[in-house]
Design an enzyme around this catalytic site. Structure first.
Site, short mmCIF file in Angstrom:
data_model
loop_
_atom_site.label_atom_id
_atom_site.label_comp_id
_atom_site.label_asym_id
_atom_site.label_seq_id
_atom_site.Cartn_x
_atom_site.Cartn_y
_atom_site.Cartn_z
N ASN A 62 0.84 -1.20 0.00
CA ASN A 62 0.00 0.00 0.00
C ASN A 62 0.87 1.25 0.00
O ASN A 62 1.92 1.30 0.63
CB ASN A 62 -1.02 0.00 1.15
N GLU A 64 0.40 5.25 0.54
CA GLU A 64 -0.53 6.28 1.01
C GLU A 64 -0.09 7.67 0.55
O GLU A 64 0.96 7.84 -0.07
CB GLU A 64 -0.66 6.19 2.53
N GLU A 75 -3.06 -4.55 -2.97
CA GLU A 75 -3.57 -5.47 -4.00
C GLU A 75 -3.65 -4.78 -5.36
O GLU A 75 -3.34 -5.39 -6.39
CB GLU A 75 -4.96 -5.99 -3.61
N1 THU Z 1 -5.14 -1.65 2.71
C1 THU Z 1 -4.57 -2.45 1.77
O1 THU Z 1 -3.52 -2.12 1.20
N2 THU Z 1 -5.17 -3.62 1.48
C2 THU Z 1 -6.26 -4.11 2.13
O2 THU Z 1 -6.69 -5.21 1.81
C3 THU Z 1 -6.91 -3.33 3.18
C4 THU Z 1 -6.36 -1.97 3.40
C5 THU Z 1 -4.45 -0.40 3.06
C6 THU Z 1 -5.15 0.86 2.65
C7 THU Z 1 -4.55 1.85 3.63
O3 THU Z 1 -3.29 2.30 3.16
C8 THU Z 1 -4.32 1.02 4.89
O4 THU Z 1 -4.31 -0.34 4.45
C9 THU Z 1 -5.37 1.19 5.96
O5 THU Z 1 -6.63 1.05 5.44
#
Ligand code: THU
Length: 161
Positions: A62, A64, A75
């Site tokens: 992820n 941000e 994903e």
């Molecule tokens: N997040 C993911 O990368 N994948 C998931 O399946 C759930 C949430 C990330 C999004 C955000 O950066 C952080 O986790 C908290 O929601």
């Protein structure tokens, strides 16, 4: 009136030691790659690693942003990378793990709704089911045969033709 039921089967393992060698390796890769996440706001580091049909391995985390909605889940970062590195090569399995500064990573998490939609489209596009291995840094592991099971009543391109 007809009442209908949707249910699906998934495998539950007590921990990573019960997985076969390849699945355990992939989950360990997903655990390790959480280090590459950029998650200074949520402090929730997600790693997703794909085993491709051609044996290649691709990772996503992820990413941000100070403008929160700009952030992307692991994903979807992974699927975008896969599509560019190996177009037309099906994804066999994706392992997803996480590590949080403020939460315990002791149970599986499953992809958010937007990622389920993206995974389903990738399955349809390559005409190939994507198997999911879900687990934290420790604890139970779930294996789901195909990502589409997580999105009943999905909106698909069938509606647009
Ligand atoms: N997040 C993911 O990368 N994948 C998931 O399946 C759930 C949430 C990330 C999004 C955000 O950066 C952080 O986790 C908290 O929601």
């Amino acid at each position: 009136m007809n009442e209908k039921k949707y249910e699906f089967e998934y495998e539950v393992y007590d921990d990573i030691s019960q997985l076969d060698e390849q699945d355990a390796w992939l989950l360990n890769e997903a655990r390790a790659v959480t280090e590459q996440a950029y998650a200074p706001y949520s402090k929730f580091h997600v790693g997703a690693v794909a085993m491709m049909e051609n044996g290649e391995v691709v990772a996503g985390t992820n990413q941000e942003n100070a403008s929160y909605p700009v952030g992307i889940c692991a994903e979807r970062v992974l699927l975008g990378t896969v599509a560019n590195l190996y177009p037309n090569v099906p994804v066999k399995t994706i392992a997803i793990s996480y590590n949080g500064d403020e939460v315990k990573s002791d149970h599986p998490i499953s992809p958010c709704g937007m990622c389920r939609q993206a995974l389903l489209e990738y399955e349809t596009r390559l005409k190939n089911p994507i198997r999911l291995i879900l687990g934290g840094m420790e604890g139970k592991v779930y294996i789901i045969k195909t990502a589409s099971l997580l999105l009943p009543f999905a909106f698909t391109s069938d509606e647009l033709i």
